[in-house]
Design a protein around this motif. Sequence first.
Motif, PDB file in Angstrom:
ATOM      1  N   SER A 165      56.477  68.821 117.918  1.00 55.28           N
ATOM      2  CA  SER A 165      57.921  68.969 118.041  1.00 55.28           C
ATOM      3  C   SER A 165      58.607  67.627 117.820  1.00 55.28           C
ATOM      4  N   LYS A 166      59.918  67.681 117.646  1.00 56.10           N
ATOM      5  CA  LYS A 166      60.684  66.438 117.499  1.00 56.10           C
ATOM      6  C   LYS A 166      60.521  65.563 118.744  1.00 56.10           C
ATOM      7  N   ARG A 167      60.552  66.189 119.909  1.00 56.44           N
ATOM      8  CA  ARG A 167      60.396  65.433 121.151  1.00 56.44           C
ATOM      9  C   ARG A 167      59.012  64.778 121.216  1.00 56.44           C
ATOM     10  N   GLU A 168      57.982  65.539 120.861  1.00 53.21           N
ATOM     11  CA  GLU A 168      56.622  64.989 120.869  1.00 53.21           C
ATOM     12  C   GLU A 168      56.479  63.849 119.876  1.00 53.21           C
TER      13      GLU A 168
ATOM     14  N   PHE B 250      68.442  66.402 118.868  1.00 54.08           N
ATOM     15  CA  PHE B 250      68.844  67.793 119.021  1.00 54.08           C
ATOM     16  C   PHE B 250      67.716  68.704 118.567  1.00 54.08           C
ATOM     17  N   GLU B 251      67.693  69.909 119.123  1.00 55.33           N
ATOM     18  CA  GLU B 251      66.613  70.870 118.837  1.00 55.33           C
ATOM     19  C   GLU B 251      65.252  70.196 119.000  1.00 55.33           C
ATOM     20  N   GLY B 252      65.095  69.486 120.124  1.00 55.93           N
ATOM     21  CA  GLY B 252      63.900  68.693 120.361  1.00 55.93           C
ATOM     22  C   GLY B 252      62.619  69.492 120.455  1.00 55.93           C
ATOM     23  N   SER B 253      62.725  70.788 120.749  1.00 50.84           N
ATOM     24  CA  SER B 253      61.521  71.619 120.855  1.00 50.84           C
ATOM     25  C   SER B 253      61.049  72.153 119.511  1.00 50.84           C
ATOM     26  N   PHE B 254      61.855  71.999 118.470  1.00 52.32           N
ATOM     27  CA  PHE B 254      61.498  72.534 117.154  1.00 52.32           C
ATOM     28  C   PHE B 254      60.279  71.790 116.611  1.00 52.32           C
ATOM     29  N   LYS B 255      59.278  72.552 116.196  1.00 56.34           N
ATOM     30  CA  LYS B 255      58.044  71.987 115.650  1.00 56.34           C
ATOM     31  C   LYS B 255      58.041  72.041 114.132  1.00 56.34           C
TER      32      LYS B 255
END
Length: 312
Positions: free
Chosen positions: A241-244, A198-203
């Motif tokens: 980010s979390k996704r990265e 969740f909130e995968g774009s948060f760095k």
Amino acid sequence: MSYHILVTGGAGYLGSTMVPDLLSAGHQVTVLDNFLYRQASLNHVCHHPNFSVVKGDIRVEGAVVPLMKKADVVIPLAALVGAPMCTLDPVGATTVNHDAIAMMLRHLSKNQIVLMPTTNSAYGTGDRNNFCTEDSPLRPISQYAKEKVEIEKVLMQHPNAISFRLATVFGMSPRMRIDLLVNDFTYRAVHDRFVVLFEGSFKRNYVHVRDVSRAFQHALANFEKMKGQVYNVGLSEANVSKRELCERIQKQVPEFVIMEAPTGKDPDQRNYIVSNAKIEAAGFKTVFSLDAGIAELIKGYTMLKNSLYGNL
């Protein structure tokens, strides 16, 4: 130059990495810890003649003050760390993270050195371009971050203090913490093979536990130049980010599946890019990369599984 150093919470995740490093550098180290987690993370330094250990609570003035009086340097690591733990025990969090540290600072002489970790979660959240330096406004959201901000104000009134606003720490340690983000996601990759994100774009920024130890040693070696300052401590190449982060783990664990969730919320709401230029200008450079740390964790989790209530 060697010092007599008091490390509170020295058997914890950071302390059990830092204490052996300080001993290897020639310092005399006393650890005060309540061994809340029944950890035996300092077994490997008990042979060292310059190591001593006391079981006690930093909130008990009679336990901590006599040890402080013998110390040239105080490194207060003892804390209830992270938003979830502070939410679980808010009274304990206040007494440990704020009140006990304030009491310790009152008892410091002006000549004693104090090096303290705080947190860059104090910067709170912002848009995708939110760039933070040590001069950026502090917008703490969680109890943990708020109390770290308040105690940092008291800390910086001491003439021989340095505050390190740590990025999210990662890496293997004798007293392991699987709940930290890189450690957690890598654990899920190794053992679960998937994560619900969740909130995968948060760095946010990250730093290896051994680089944190190195930053404290660098400060001792360069104290006159660095004292009286606040420093961000992080890996400049790891504002991701979390996704990265998950994609970096996926490169080493190809079976790792990343699933995006429409709901869910980080209790600290951390979303920022942090500058570490100030401590780098003071001569400190990180040496442990994010990818190397992930590889290290994969090896560690081959040996470690959280299976207290499981059958496998």
